[in-house]
Design an enzyme around this catalytic site. Structure first.
Site, PDB file in Angstrom:
ATOM      1  N   GLU A   1      26.843  36.153  33.964  1.00 28.72           N
ATOM      2  CA  GLU A   1      26.411  37.003  35.068  1.00 28.72           C
ATOM      3  C   GLU A   1      25.103  37.743  34.818  1.00 28.72           C
ATOM      4  O   GLU A   1      24.290  37.876  35.712  1.00 28.72           O
ATOM      5  CB  GLU A   1      27.511  38.028  35.366  1.00 28.72           C
ATOM      6  CG  GLU A   1      27.169  39.053  36.435  1.00 28.72           C
ATOM      7  CD  GLU A   1      27.099  38.470  37.839  1.00 28.72           C
ATOM      8  OE1 GLU A   1      26.494  39.105  38.725  1.00 28.72           O
ATOM      9  OE2 GLU A   1      27.662  37.382  38.039  1.00 28.72           O
TER      10      GLU A   1
ATOM     11  N   ASP B   1      21.406  39.268  33.506  1.00 24.56           N
ATOM     12  CA  ASP B   1      20.040  38.847  33.171  1.00 24.56           C
ATOM     13  C   ASP B   1      19.347  39.899  32.313  1.00 24.56           C
ATOM     14  O   ASP B   1      19.696  41.084  32.363  1.00 24.56           O
ATOM     15  CB  ASP B   1      19.223  38.643  34.453  1.00 24.56           C
ATOM     16  CG  ASP B   1      19.864  37.661  35.409  1.00 24.56           C
ATOM     17  OD1 ASP B   1      20.257  36.579  34.950  1.00 24.56           O
ATOM     18  OD2 ASP B   1      19.971  37.972  36.607  1.00 24.56           O
TER      19      ASP B   1
ATOM     20  N   ASP C   1      22.935  34.178  31.105  1.00 24.08           N
ATOM     21  CA  ASP C   1      22.434  33.812  32.432  1.00 24.08           C
ATOM     22  C   ASP C   1      20.913  33.712  32.353  1.00 24.08           C
ATOM     23  O   ASP C   1      20.391  32.994  31.510  1.00 24.08           O
ATOM     24  CB  ASP C   1      22.907  34.831  33.474  1.00 24.08           C
ATOM     25  CG  ASP C   1      22.723  34.337  34.902  1.00 24.08           C
ATOM     26  OD1 ASP C   1      22.431  33.141  35.098  1.00 24.08           O
ATOM     27  OD2 ASP C   1      22.863  35.144  35.829  1.00 24.08           O
TER      28      ASP C   1
ATOM     29  N   ASP D   1      15.152  37.197  36.581  1.00 19.30           N
ATOM     30  CA  ASP D   1      15.425  36.642  37.914  1.00 19.30           C
ATOM     31  C   ASP D   1      14.835  37.543  38.983  1.00 19.30           C
ATOM     32  O   ASP D   1      14.827  38.779  38.849  1.00 19.30           O
ATOM     33  CB  ASP D   1      16.931  36.484  38.135  1.00 19.30           C
ATOM     34  CG  ASP D   1      17.499  35.251  37.431  1.00 19.30           C
ATOM     35  OD1 ASP D   1      16.751  34.592  36.687  1.00 19.30           O
ATOM     36  OD2 ASP D   1      18.693  34.962  37.610  1.00 19.30           O
TER      37      ASP D   1
ATOM     38  N   ARG E   1      13.937  26.006  34.419  1.00 19.87           N
ATOM     39  CA  ARG E   1      13.672  27.173  35.275  1.00 19.87           C
ATOM     40  C   ARG E   1      12.543  28.034  34.736  1.00 19.87           C
ATOM     41  O   ARG E   1      12.724  29.203  34.405  1.00 19.87           O
ATOM     42  CB  ARG E   1      14.934  28.020  35.463  1.00 19.87           C
ATOM     43  CG  ARG E   1      16.065  27.290  36.152  1.00 19.87           C
ATOM     44  CD  ARG E   1      17.210  28.223  36.461  1.00 19.87           C
ATOM     45  NE  ARG E   1      18.335  27.512  37.080  1.00 19.87           N
ATOM     46  CZ  ARG E   1      19.460  28.077  37.484  1.00 19.87           C
ATOM     47  NH1 ARG E   1      19.623  29.384  37.319  1.00 19.87           N
ATOM     48  NH2 ARG E   1      20.418  27.358  38.028  1.00 19.87           N
TER      49      ARG E   1
END
Length: 388
Positions: free
Chosen positions: A170, A172, A211, A215, A268
């Protein structure tokens, strides 16, 4: 009794800042760059609709400048005088868990999130300042600068299982949600001592506990990420969290990434939905060979739904990768234009890769690009925490 009362009023000095009657006291500016504003060479510095760009806490009054080295004082510096410009200087590595392991998901959610307010500059002092066991969160705020910090990816103590997808973590390192005008500069983000090869299996699936590193989601806008080091991580940067979030994201997520290094990053870097992303003078270095890295390379640029990327003067140095088309991957998106980037010392050629190279937008700011080979030779003294 009189002597005791007098003694209680005398400030207690600890590591160059003072606590009077257990209240946080102001401190001098220890890092001159704490007064900087975002340069105009990225979206965070753009002057649009009479907004002067990202200034963070540069206008802070003397009583709103702090130096902290523990979680309690950090939270006090965040809470005082809501929305007034503030400079929070971080000394040393702060353990957000306060050396008390998180018991479960709810405990981690309650204790691990550090929510940064609007009009703040959060900056490290020296070359060893930052956070472990926590997440830096910007949620529904405006005008924030984060600089010169080491941030170790938090470890989710209770990942959630999703049918068909396995265990998903979950938290970041930095999470930017519904926030505007943000400059992240000279920050090192890494998995640190807990790397992915240390995962175990649970119910037949890899028990994933990391994670993202950084983000950016839910309508965030006008953001620059510069001179940051992203290293040793799998799913590194997600821009736009869902294909179904057009109401918030369409027309937003204008983001610049320049002079960053993505070292041993699996994927990513970034993966994009909806946003207009300008990538220039970044270095991507890694290997597809699993015997050489815990984080074997898959791709750098992920093209998601309605995502669009302008890539310029980047260098992709990927050991063992023969096909230059694989530096980018299509996820319901194909909009990618590249100018003058290199792939393993040769010109990056995407014309036969099936990307849509005709963008319908241009950047609204002036910028200059460095010679990318020269940057790649000198990056270790230019990029990340300690190189401000």
């Amino acid at each position: 009794m009189k002597k005791l009362l007098i003694a209680m009023l005398i400030p207690l000095t600890i590591n160059s800042y003072s606590l009077t009657c257990h209240a946080l006291s102001p401190a001098p500016v220890k890092v001159s760059q704490a007064l900087d504003v975002a340069p105009q060479n990225g979206f965070a510095g753009v002057d649009i609709a009479n907004n002067s760009g990202t200034t963070g806490g540069s206008k802070a009054k003397k009583n709103m400048i702090f130096l902290v080295n523990n979680k309690k004082d950090l939270l006090d510096a965040i809470a005082i005088n809501k929305d007034q410009p503030r400079i929070i200087q971080i000394s040393g590595i702060i353990d957000i868990s306060e050396n008390k392991p998180y018991k479960n998901f709810d405990d981690q959610k309650a204790r691990s999130l550090i929510k940064i307010p609007s009009n703040t500059t959060l900056i490290g002092v020296g070359d060893n300042a930052g956070f472990i066991n926590g997440s830096i969160m910007l949620s529904k705020v405006n005008n924030v600068i984060i600089r010169n910090l080491k941030i170790e990816a938090p470890i989710d103590v209770e990942p959630k299982f999703e049918d068909g997808d396995g265990w998903n973590a979950e938290w970041d390192g930095i999470n930017i949600i519904s926030s505007t005008y943000v400059w992240v500069d000279h920050v090192t983000l890494t998995d640190g001592n807990f790397t992915d090869d240390m995962y175990h299996e649970k119910d037949g699936w890899k028990y994933v506990q990391h994670d993202g590193l950084l983000d950016i989601k839910r309508g965030s806008d006008f953001i620059t990420i510069s001179y940051c080091l992203f290293e040793n991580h799998d799913k590194t940067m997600l821009i736009g969290h869902s294909d179904k979030n057009a109401e918030q994201d369409e027309g937003k997520l204008n983001i610049t990434l320049h002079h960053n290094v993505f070292s041993d990053i699996t994927q990513r870097a970034p993966r994009v939905r909806f946003g207009k992303i300008h990538l220039y003078n970044n270095l991507f270095k890694g290997s597809v060979n699993k015997s050489k890295t815990v984080y074997p390379y898959q791709y750098s640029i992920g093209l998601g739904y309605k995502g669009s990327v302008l890539s310029e003067n980047n260098l992709f140095m990927i050991d063992g990768l023969k096909d230059n088309c694989k530096v980018a991957k299509q996820f319901k998106g194909s909009s990618l234009q590249d100018n003058n980037s290199l792939f393993n010392q040769s010109k990056l050629k995407l014309s036969s890769c099936g990307f849509d190279e005709h963008l319908n937008w241009s950047v609204p700011y002036q910028y200059s690009m460095d010679e990318i080979k020269q940057f790649s030779k000198n990056y270790s003294r230019l990029v990340g925490a300690g190189n401000l």
